[in-house]
Design an enzyme around this catalytic site. Structure first.
Site, PDB file in Angstrom:
ATOM      1  N   GLU A  32       0.852  -1.199   0.000  1.00  0.00           N
ATOM      2  CA  GLU A  32       0.000   0.000   0.000  1.00  0.00           C
ATOM      3  C   GLU A  32       0.879   1.237   0.000  1.00  0.00           C
ATOM      4  OE1 GLU A  32      -3.384   0.893  -0.282  1.00  0.00           O
ATOM      5  OE2 GLU A  32      -2.341   2.822  -0.310  1.00  0.00           O
ATOM      6  N   ALA A 181     -24.041  15.928 -11.928  1.00  0.00           N
ATOM      7  CA  ALA A 181     -25.138  15.565 -11.010  1.00  0.00           C
ATOM      8  C   ALA A 181     -25.138  14.063 -10.756  1.00  0.00           C
ATOM      9  CB  ALA A 181     -26.475  16.011 -11.585  1.00  0.00           C
ATOM     10  N   VAL A 183     -23.371  10.829  -8.120  1.00  0.00           N
ATOM     11  CA  VAL A 183     -23.472  10.543  -6.690  1.00  0.00           C
ATOM     12  C   VAL A 183     -22.636  11.520  -5.862  1.00  0.00           C
ATOM     13  CG1 VAL A 183     -23.551   8.651  -5.061  1.00  0.00           C
ATOM     14  CG2 VAL A 183     -23.488   8.155  -7.477  1.00  0.00           C
ATOM     15  N   ASP A 313     -12.379  -0.982  -8.424  1.00  0.00           N
ATOM     16  CA  ASP A 313     -12.545   0.172  -9.327  1.00  0.00           C
ATOM     17  C   ASP A 313     -11.618   0.112 -10.533  1.00  0.00           C
ATOM     18  OD1 ASP A 313     -14.373   1.228  -7.568  1.00  0.00           O
ATOM     19  OD2 ASP A 313     -13.359   3.161  -7.323  1.00  0.00           O
ATOM     20  N   HIS A 445     -45.020  -3.181  12.294  1.00  0.00           N
ATOM     21  CA  HIS A 445     -45.672  -1.878  12.232  1.00  0.00           C
ATOM     22  C   HIS A 445     -45.326  -1.084  13.491  1.00  0.00           C
ATOM     23  CE1 HIS A 445     -48.656   1.161  11.381  1.00  0.00           C
ATOM     24  NE2 HIS A 445     -49.057   1.064  12.642  1.00  0.00           N
TER      25      HIS A 445
HETATM   26  P1  FAD Z   1      -9.450   2.045  -3.660  1.00  0.00           P
HETATM   27  O1  FAD Z   1     -10.329   2.194  -2.495  1.00  0.00           O
HETATM   28  O2  FAD Z   1      -9.259   3.227  -4.543  1.00  0.00           O
HETATM   29  O3  FAD Z   1      -8.050   1.547  -3.104  1.00  0.00           O
HETATM   30  C1  FAD Z   1      -6.939   1.418  -3.903  1.00  0.00           C
HETATM   31  C2  FAD Z   1      -5.692   1.491  -3.047  1.00  0.00           C
HETATM   32  O4  FAD Z   1      -4.576   1.134  -3.833  1.00  0.00           O
HETATM   33  C3  FAD Z   1      -5.399   2.877  -2.499  1.00  0.00           C
HETATM   34  O5  FAD Z   1      -5.210   2.820  -1.108  1.00  0.00           O
HETATM   35  C4  FAD Z   1      -4.116   3.297  -3.206  1.00  0.00           C
HETATM   36  O6  FAD Z   1      -3.263   4.097  -2.393  1.00  0.00           O
HETATM   37  C5  FAD Z   1      -3.485   1.947  -3.486  1.00  0.00           C
HETATM   38  N1  FAD Z   1      -2.551   1.931  -4.610  1.00  0.00           N
HETATM   39  C6  FAD Z   1      -2.749   2.383  -5.872  1.00  0.00           C
HETATM   40  N2  FAD Z   1      -1.685   2.129  -6.649  1.00  0.00           N
HETATM   41  C7  FAD Z   1      -0.773   1.501  -5.858  1.00  0.00           C
HETATM   42  C8  FAD Z   1       0.509   0.976  -6.074  1.00  0.00           C
HETATM   43  N3  FAD Z   1       1.090   1.007  -7.267  1.00  0.00           N
HETATM   44  N4  FAD Z   1       1.160   0.426  -5.024  1.00  0.00           N
HETATM   45  C9  FAD Z   1       0.584   0.365  -3.790  1.00  0.00           C
HETATM   46  N5  FAD Z   1      -0.639   0.823  -3.545  1.00  0.00           N
HETATM   47  C10 FAD Z   1      -1.316   1.380  -4.558  1.00  0.00           C
HETATM   48  N6  FAD Z   1     -18.593   3.628  -2.715  1.00  0.00           N
HETATM   49  C11 FAD Z   1     -19.614   3.068  -2.027  1.00  0.00           C
HETATM   50  O7  FAD Z   1     -19.875   1.875  -2.214  1.00  0.00           O
HETATM   51  N7  FAD Z   1     -20.333   3.777  -1.104  1.00  0.00           N
HETATM   52  C12 FAD Z   1     -20.080   5.077  -0.858  1.00  0.00           C
HETATM   53  O8  FAD Z   1     -20.745   5.686  -0.024  1.00  0.00           O
HETATM   54  C13 FAD Z   1     -19.043   5.712  -1.579  1.00  0.00           C
HETATM   55  N8  FAD Z   1     -18.742   6.999  -1.353  1.00  0.00           N
HETATM   56  C14 FAD Z   1     -17.713   7.583  -2.044  1.00  0.00           C
HETATM   57  C15 FAD Z   1     -17.458   8.930  -1.814  1.00  0.00           C
HETATM   58  C16 FAD Z   1     -16.438   9.552  -2.493  1.00  0.00           C
HETATM   59  C17 FAD Z   1     -16.161  11.010  -2.233  1.00  0.00           C
HETATM   60  C18 FAD Z   1     -15.639   8.810  -3.408  1.00  0.00           C
HETATM   61  C19 FAD Z   1     -14.493   9.464  -4.120  1.00  0.00           C
HETATM   62  C20 FAD Z   1     -15.883   7.477  -3.644  1.00  0.00           C
HETATM   63  C21 FAD Z   1     -16.945   6.855  -2.962  1.00  0.00           C
HETATM   64  N9  FAD Z   1     -17.260   5.507  -3.182  1.00  0.00           N
HETATM   65  C22 FAD Z   1     -18.295   4.935  -2.507  1.00  0.00           C
HETATM   66  C23 FAD Z   1     -16.504   4.675  -4.124  1.00  0.00           C
HETATM   67  C24 FAD Z   1     -15.499   3.807  -3.365  1.00  0.00           C
HETATM   68  O9  FAD Z   1     -14.629   4.637  -2.638  1.00  0.00           O
HETATM   69  C25 FAD Z   1     -14.714   2.931  -4.341  1.00  0.00           C
HETATM   70  O10 FAD Z   1     -15.597   2.202  -5.154  1.00  0.00           O
HETATM   71  C26 FAD Z   1     -13.824   1.961  -3.585  1.00  0.00           C
HETATM   72  O11 FAD Z   1     -12.925   2.650  -2.763  1.00  0.00           O
HETATM   73  C27 FAD Z   1     -13.041   1.067  -4.564  1.00  0.00           C
HETATM   74  O12 FAD Z   1     -12.240   0.203  -3.850  1.00  0.00           O
HETATM   75  P2  FAD Z   1     -10.874  -0.399  -4.450  1.00  0.00           P
HETATM   76  O13 FAD Z   1     -10.358  -1.303  -3.412  1.00  0.00           O
HETATM   77  O14 FAD Z   1     -11.113  -0.903  -5.803  1.00  0.00           O
HETATM   78  O15 FAD Z   1      -9.912   0.868  -4.624  1.00  0.00           O
HETATM   79  P1  NAI Z   2     -20.851   9.715 -11.588  1.00  0.00           P
HETATM   80  O1  NAI Z   2     -20.483   8.903 -12.753  1.00  0.00           O
HETATM   81  O2  NAI Z   2     -21.790   9.191 -10.569  1.00  0.00           O
HETATM   82  O3  NAI Z   2     -21.504  11.098 -12.088  1.00  0.00           O
HETATM   83  C1  NAI Z   2     -20.826  11.982 -12.919  1.00  0.00           C
HETATM   84  C2  NAI Z   2     -21.836  12.937 -13.537  1.00  0.00           C
HETATM   85  O4  NAI Z   2     -21.130  13.940 -14.225  1.00  0.00           O
HETATM   86  C3  NAI Z   2     -22.753  12.263 -14.544  1.00  0.00           C
HETATM   87  O5  NAI Z   2     -24.078  12.654 -14.281  1.00  0.00           O
HETATM   88  C4  NAI Z   2     -22.257  12.775 -15.876  1.00  0.00           C
HETATM   89  O6  NAI Z   2     -23.269  12.859 -16.868  1.00  0.00           O
HETATM   90  C5  NAI Z   2     -21.755  14.153 -15.483  1.00  0.00           C
HETATM   91  N1  NAI Z   2     -20.748  14.720 -16.372  1.00  0.00           N
HETATM   92  C6  NAI Z   2     -19.722  14.091 -16.995  1.00  0.00           C
HETATM   93  N2  NAI Z   2     -18.990  14.969 -17.690  1.00  0.00           N
HETATM   94  C7  NAI Z   2     -19.560  16.188 -17.493  1.00  0.00           C
HETATM   95  C8  NAI Z   2     -19.245  17.496 -17.927  1.00  0.00           C
HETATM   96  N3  NAI Z   2     -18.198  17.734 -18.700  1.00  0.00           N
HETATM   97  N4  NAI Z   2     -20.028  18.512 -17.530  1.00  0.00           N
HETATM   98  C9  NAI Z   2     -21.123  18.290 -16.728  1.00  0.00           C
HETATM   99  N5  NAI Z   2     -21.446  17.067 -16.277  1.00  0.00           N
HETATM  100  C10 NAI Z   2     -20.679  16.032 -16.641  1.00  0.00           C
HETATM  101  O7  NAI Z   2     -19.466  10.157 -10.940  1.00  0.00           O
HETATM  102  P2  NAI Z   2     -19.112  10.823  -9.550  1.00  0.00           P
HETATM  103  O8  NAI Z   2     -20.304  11.465  -8.942  1.00  0.00           O
HETATM  104  O9  NAI Z   2     -17.907  11.639  -9.812  1.00  0.00           O
HETATM  105  O10 NAI Z   2     -18.711   9.564  -8.679  1.00  0.00           O
HETATM  106  C11 NAI Z   2     -17.632   8.704  -9.078  1.00  0.00           C
HETATM  107  C12 NAI Z   2     -17.854   7.317  -8.613  1.00  0.00           C
HETATM  108  O11 NAI Z   2     -17.797   7.229  -7.203  1.00  0.00           O
HETATM  109  C13 NAI Z   2     -19.199   6.788  -9.049  1.00  0.00           C
HETATM  110  O12 NAI Z   2     -18.972   5.721  -9.933  1.00  0.00           O
HETATM  111  C14 NAI Z   2     -19.869   6.327  -7.816  1.00  0.00           C
HETATM  112  O13 NAI Z   2     -20.327   5.007  -7.959  1.00  0.00           O
HETATM  113  C15 NAI Z   2     -18.801   6.381  -6.731  1.00  0.00           C
HETATM  114  N6  NAI Z   2     -19.435   6.966  -5.557  1.00  0.00           N
HETATM  115  C16 NAI Z   2     -20.399   6.248  -4.914  1.00  0.00           C
HETATM  116  C17 NAI Z   2     -21.073   6.773  -3.859  1.00  0.00           C
HETATM  117  C18 NAI Z   2     -22.136   5.978  -3.230  1.00  0.00           C
HETATM  118  O14 NAI Z   2     -22.219   4.784  -3.469  1.00  0.00           O
HETATM  119  N7  NAI Z   2     -22.978   6.577  -2.388  1.00  0.00           N
HETATM  120  C19 NAI Z   2     -20.782   8.106  -3.340  1.00  0.00           C
HETATM  121  C20 NAI Z   2     -19.792   8.800  -4.124  1.00  0.00           C
HETATM  122  C21 NAI Z   2     -19.143   8.210  -5.159  1.00  0.00           C
END
Ligand code: FAD
Ligand code: NAI
Length: 466
Positions: A32, A181, A183, A313, A445
């Site tokens: 990591e 617009a 998530v 991801d 309920h």
């Molecule tokens: P990551 O969580 O991105 O982890 C990857 C890890 O790999 C990182 O720690 C990074 O440092 C490490 N890494 C990368 N390259 C290397 C390398 N070469 N060597 C060593 N380490 C490395 N998802 C939900 O389901 N619910 C939510 O409520 C939600 N909210 C979110 C809110 C925000 C603001 C954002 C940005 C994302 C949110 N997501 C949510 C999405 C969620 O965070 C991701 O889908 C999830 O973290 C993916 O997990 P992952 O293990 O694939 O990758």
């Molecule tokens: P997103 O893919 O959910 O939404 C991006 C939005 O931006 C879309 O509506 C798209 O049409 C719009 N868009 C793209 N290009 C644009 C442009 N040039 N101008 C205006 N609008 C544009 O991506 P977001 O919100 O950045 O989230 C990234 C990922 O993180 C998502 O895949 C989501 O699954 C994950 N995530 C999940 C959460 C949850 O599960 N509650 C919370 C936050 C993130």
């Protein structure tokens, strides 16, 4: 050092994979590059955003809802630093938890950036530049994703922020423009609106939350508008000027037309995320990636190079923590000679706003596009006893069932705690259940979950309270 499995990245995909593999008797290490475990989700994603959503919701409740319940308190004051400290504590509690779990499961931890030198060999470069090489039978790439950039717009994480900067704004902006617009835009836009910002969301498409059920997205947009969020749909950002005190955002209709400007203090760019593979050495060893930079895998998470797998991801599919976790478990089980599997048709999605939006299975739009004959049952929270008692009546439950077999194909909910309620539908769908199964299951309920039962009853037009 030699292992059965080295996992690169300890986000939800990576750390869960490592723990499951260790439970099954494999000798496991993780690599990591962050100083803490948990990846995007725990450090700068799910967890800090939910802490801010929770705190900002309570702030709004105390400001606007308490008086309507006859609770009189003096106007709540925001202690900004303490709010951010509350969020940081939530992050620390969770990342420390993962550290403990890895130790408990005897997973070796190598901090540093991992690069795959060849199948079976991972080079780890520590923060101070020192390098070591570890040998392993198998490698799982779980390196996650990074913020997608808006061409021509520089994210400085001060005036123009990504989700990461939006979690640490030093004060509540007067005006915030959110680009996208999706998530992130709706969750973090909600946080800052509740704390006092005037929020305008600019979205390229003519709808919010692409991918969610269209009727749900429309209904949810109206709720957010009622809360004070302004939307400019079908609109593209053509420029962001950060000269001077604030930011000037230039927008024009997506199809082209007259440009206009919006003044803001902060712009949040939330237009999606992209797979992160920088520095991994994939091109050098010939691991195939697709046009969007995602690692290509087969149904057993195998890349085209033997012994190298990928999850989360960094591969195709919804970018969700729980999807990454399921894949982590499945690939660990396959490596241990078991039958790991992910049911991609039943991965819930939740937007953690107030009220929440939750979805599992097919949307109505998808069923139409696929030519599937379906029935719909809907039930509004306005007719649910608990929602009425709590004066939280926004939203509805929508159940989609196969017209011939009655098997539930999708469930969509806008409502308080929708993210919890969706799981009874997910479990039912995992067991191939019908809307009648749901309708005939006794629900306590008064609960909001009764709306799920009533929506299932409405499939056969026999809801009682509507
Ligand atoms: P990551 O969580 O991105 O982890 C990857 C890890 O790999 C990182 O720690 C990074 O440092 C490490 N890494 C990368 N390259 C290397 C390398 N070469 N060597 C060593 N380490 C490395 N998802 C939900 O389901 N619910 C939510 O409520 C939600 N909210 C979110 C809110 C925000 C603001 C954002 C940005 C994302 C949110 N997501 C949510 C999405 C969620 O965070 C991701 O889908 C999830 O973290 C993916 O997990 P992952 O293990 O694939 O990758
Ligand atoms: P997103 O893919 O959910 O939404 C991006 C939005 O931006 C879309 O509506 C798209 O049409 C719009 N868009 C793209 N290009 C644009 C442009 N040039 N101008 C205006 N609008 C544009 O991506 P977001 O919100 O950045 O989230 C990234 C990922 O993180 C998502 O895949 C989501 O699954 C994950 N995530 C999940 C959460 C949850 O599960 N509650 C919370 C936050 C993130």
């Amino acid at each position: 050092m030699s292992y059965d499995l080295v996992v690169i990245g300890t986000g939800p995909g990576g750390y869960v994979c490592a723990i499951r593999a260790s439970q099954l008797g494999l000798k496991v290490a993780v690599v990591e590059k962050r100083a803490t475990h948990g990846g995007t989700c725990l450090n700068v994603g799910c967890i800090p955003s939910k802490a801010l959503l929770h705190a900002s919701h309570l702030f709004e409740e105390a400001s606007h809802t308490f008086p309507s319940m006859g609770i009189s308190v003096s106007a709540p004051k925001l202690e900004h630093k303490a709010l951010l400290a509350f969020k940081d504590k939530a992050v620390e509690g969770n990342t420390k938890g993962v550290e403990f779990l890895l130790k408990k499961n005897k997973v070796d931890v190598h901090f540093g950036t991992g690069r795959i030198v060849a199948a079976g060999k991972v080079e780890v470069t520590a923060g101070d530049g020192t390098k070591k090489e570890i040998e392993t039978k198998n490698i799982v790439i779980a390196t996650g994703s990074d913020v997608a950039q808006l061409p021509g717009v520089t994210i400085d994480e001060e005036k123009v922020v990504s989700s990461t900067g939006a979690l640490v704004l030093p004060k509540v902006p007067g005006k915030m423009v959110v680009v996208g617009a999706g998530v992130i835009g709706l969750e973090l836009g909600s946080v800052w609106r509740r704390l006092g910002a005037a929020v305008t969301v600019v979205e390229f498409l003519d709808r919010i939350l692409p991918g969610m059920d269209g009727e749900v997205a429309k209904g949810f947009q109206r709720i957010l508008e009622k809360q004070g969020v302004a939307f400019k749909l079908g609109t593209k950002v053509t420029g962001v000027d950060t000269k001077g005190a604030g930011v000037t955002v230039t927008v024009e209709p997506a199809a082209g037309g007259t440009a206009e400007t919006i003044a803001a203090d902060v712009v949040l760019v939330a237009i999606g995320r992209v797979a992160y593979t920088q520095g991994l050495g994939l091109a050098e060893i010939g691991v195939e990636t697709d046009k969007r930079g995602r690692v290509v895998i087969d149904p057993h998470f195998k890349t085209n190079v033997p012994g190298i797998y990928a999850i989360g991801d960094v591969v195709a599919g919804p970018m969700l923590a729980h999807k990454a976790e399921e894949e982590g478990v499945a690939v660990a089980e396959l490596l241990a000679g078991k039958a790991g599997h992910v049911n991609y048709g039943i991965i819930p999605g939740v937007v953690y706003t107030f009220p929440e939006v939750a979805s599992v299975g097919k949307t109505e739009d998808e069923l139409k596009a696929e030519g599937v004959a379906y029935t719909v049952g809907k039930f509004p929270f306005l007719a649910n006893g608990r929602a009425k008692a709590n004066a939280e009546t926004d939203g509805f439950v929508k159940i989609l069932a196969d017209a011939a077999t009655d098997k539930v194909l999708g469930a969509h909910i806008i409502g308080v705690e929708a993210g919890e309620m969706i799981h009874e539908c997910a479990v039912l769908m995992e067991f191939g259940g019908s809307s009648e199964d749901l309708a005939r299951t006794c629900h306590a309920h008064p609960t909001r979950s009764e709306a799920v039962k009533e929506a299932a009853m409405a499939v056969e037009k026999r809801a009682i309270h509507m």
